[in-house]
Motif scaffolding. Structure first.
Motif, PDB file in Angstrom:
ATOM      1  N   GLY A 156       0.802  -1.216   0.000  1.00 23.95           N
ATOM      2  CA  GLY A 156       0.000   0.000   0.000  1.00 23.95           C
ATOM      3  C   GLY A 156       0.841   1.275   0.000  1.00 23.95           C
ATOM      4  O   GLY A 156       0.314   2.360  -0.227  1.00 23.95           O
ATOM      5  N   GLU A 204      -5.941   0.913   4.798  1.00 24.88           N
ATOM      6  CA  GLU A 204      -6.746   1.249   3.630  1.00 24.88           C
ATOM      7  C   GLU A 204      -7.771   0.174   3.269  1.00 24.88           C
ATOM      8  O   GLU A 204      -8.685   0.425   2.490  1.00 24.88           O
ATOM      9  CB  GLU A 204      -5.836   1.553   2.425  1.00 24.88           C
ATOM     10  N   GLN A 205      -7.654  -1.032   3.843  1.00 21.65           N
ATOM     11  CA  GLN A 205      -8.663  -2.062   3.584  1.00 21.65           C
ATOM     12  C   GLN A 205      -9.802  -2.045   4.612  1.00 21.65           C
ATOM     13  O   GLN A 205     -10.691  -2.899   4.577  1.00 21.65           O
ATOM     14  CB  GLN A 205      -8.010  -3.452   3.529  1.00 21.65           C
ATOM     15  N   MET A 248     -12.303  -0.284   4.692  1.00 19.50           N
ATOM     16  CA  MET A 248     -13.592  -0.164   4.001  1.00 19.50           C
ATOM     17  C   MET A 248     -14.158  -1.526   3.598  1.00 19.50           C
ATOM     18  O   MET A 248     -15.376  -1.696   3.514  1.00 19.50           O
ATOM     19  CB  MET A 248     -13.455   0.732   2.766  1.00 19.50           C
ATOM     20  N   LEU A 249     -13.291  -2.511   3.359  1.00 20.39           N
ATOM     21  CA  LEU A 249     -13.785  -3.850   3.004  1.00 20.39           C
ATOM     22  C   LEU A 249     -14.450  -4.500   4.230  1.00 20.39           C
ATOM     23  O   LEU A 249     -15.465  -5.193   4.101  1.00 20.39           O
ATOM     24  CB  LEU A 249     -12.641  -4.725   2.486  1.00 20.39           C
TER      25      LEU A 249
END
Lengths: 334, 334
Positions: free
Chosen positions: B59, B258-259, B261-262
């Motif tokens: 990332g 950043e993951q 949101m998953l």
């Protein structure tokens, strides 16, 4: 035989093999233009298929080929996926939302996109640079391995490529339906025994790892609504083994590639700690016309699918549960 | 508080952070000599730690960094692991058989091996080119991320490196014990509720994916002998969701990278299909002195470990099951 249309299945496989000139033309063009990395893009079942193709290539080639998870792409990203990269994807509907989102971002990067999109005119078919549309289901691995084989052929890793595909063209389709007939009674017996399991463990390695990952998740969980867990043969020995006892339902997929030895360790262990295990070994399914040295390629995966297809057909009937209905997926927004 | 030695835990974290000058010296030497690819080598829990470090770097950097499974290495191999590659590994005992075998083959290839081997004098400590021995358990991720951070710093991906480590040096150890104290009552409650679950699902993404993979397998299965399944948040929505109903025990790990949101998609869905879910969110554990922008790095993983450590302590006591015994692993040959 239940849910078995021999001629249709032969036609499906033969039709997929006939895509080869189209695939070769695309790959040759990409090859001649040059590329930095190759990515098999997927999520769920297509992610599993990507894992199979990549494991297959890693054992035979130094080509830089990777699996790229669609949802991880549009969150974490991958800065090694560039305008010089080749991305291969597959979709039945052509609308899988995470894949659409990843592909849109990859197009902005400028990567070359090759899509096996069953549904012509779908959004994914429109987004890809090269599209191969072929509707019959169950041929994703043939297509993925066909790309892998052509890439390896061009890279000098697969001299017997033409001879190999001549074997597949002549013998694969018939061989698979014969294997499925042979597996039918086993499929019924397995379904009768395990169709109410509270949890079923599936174990495999090599190109059977993608197979067990997909089988546990896309078939047992998603289609049959049966609880299951997939675990790589090597990883099984580092944790999961401790929860196995006499009555735990465990099925080991044995394939014919270089990771078979990892599954054979599990095969040696299971009878000592469990009395409810099953071994499904693709070696038990000879196929006329396919050389021994070629069995570890796509055939090993396809034979396993023939066997599991028999299980699924009987589970569907006995459990009175149509495989094509979903509780939640695509039923509402989340 | 059960199984909690505050000063010892502070000393363990502080001691791991003090390894930094040693790690920097090694990485700087490797950097100056040049390398083609970086591989985190592992199996079981160390494979999970490798996944965390690699996701973290992907990332933030274009450095070519990958996870390499030990058993897949000595079967399938990896022709992109060369004499110019850097391999990072970690082992408590220094004797894990699959890692020993992979490392021996990598030495023949000529790769540079950096080992965090807790046990000095062990076979793995002898095989590695660079060895960092530090015995206290539970610091693998700090070491792995320390390597990642130095590599990214040298690559120009981490300008605030010194400022970040100043925060960790000053505030991490104390922050983690405070978080663990805060999590204690939750840990007891969770253990009381779930210590007899027939199956428990753990879900996560980003650097929490390696965390749930490891927690389900190395802690619940291997140590507590409780059945569990880990599934990536994005993959959960492509199969596993269909077997969830009102009573299914499901725990979602929410991290801060950043993951996230998953995982938030799963958080939105679960209450609509399940009444036995738990969310563990590292955002609920503020840590004095660590900037908001730095929470998504190693801290997010470490905070989750503080929470799960409280669960494990109470499961061990309530289930009358010592976490350090094994039914099968290393008990006999297979």
């Amino acid at each position: 035989m239940l849910k078995f249309n021999e001629q249709q299945q032969i036609d499906t496989i033969q039709g997929a093999l006939e895509l080869r000139p189209t695939v070769e033309e695309i790959i040759d063009k990409v090859w001649d233009e040059g590329f930095d990395n190759v990515f098999y893009l997927g999520i769920g079942g297509t992610y599993a298929s990507g894992m199979q193709a990549v494991t297959y290539m890693n054992g035979r080639s130094d080509l830089p080929v990777y699996v790229q998870h669609a949802a991880e792409y549009y969150t974490t990203g991958n800065r090694r996926l560039t305008e010089k990269s080749l991305v291969i994807l597959s979709s039945v509907t052509g609308t899988t939302q995470e894949v659409v989102r990843a592909v849109k971002e990859m197009k902005e990067v400028g990567a070359t996109l090759l899509g096996f999109i069953d549904k012509a005119g779908s959004i994914l078919a429109e987004l890809c640079d090269y599209v191969v549309c072929y509707e019959p289901l169950g041929t994703e691995q043939i297509k993925y391995f066909m790309v892998a084989d052509r890439l390896m052929n061009r890279n000098g890793d697969f001299d017997d490529y033409e001879e190999y595909y001549a074997e597949l063209d002549n013998y694969l389709a018939k061989g698979l339906v014969e294997a499925e007939k042979k597996a039918d009674s086993f499929g019924l017996e397995f379904a009768q025994k395990h169709r109410h399991d509270a949890m079923h463990y599936f174990i495999g390695a090599g190109n059977q790892w993608g197979a067990v990952y997909s089988y546990a998740m896309c078939y047992w969980e998603e289609q049959s609504w049966l609880r299951s867990k997939s675990i790589h043969s090597a990883e099984f020995l580092h944790g999961t083994l401790e929860v196995i006892d006499e009555t735990t339902p465990v099925t080991l997929f044995l394939g014919e590639d270089e990771q078979r030895m990892l599954s054979e360790r599990v095969k040696n262990l299971l009878p000592r700690i469990c009395a409810n295990y099953t071994f499904i070994d693709t070696k038990d399914y000879p196929v006329d016309g396919i050389s021994e040295k070629n069995r570890g390629r796509v055939l090993s995966y396809l034979l396993m699918h023939c066997v599991t297809q028999r299980i699924d057909a009987y589970v569907e009937k006995l459990n009175c549960h149509p495989l094509d209905i979903r509780r939640y997926y695509r039923q509402f927004d989340y």
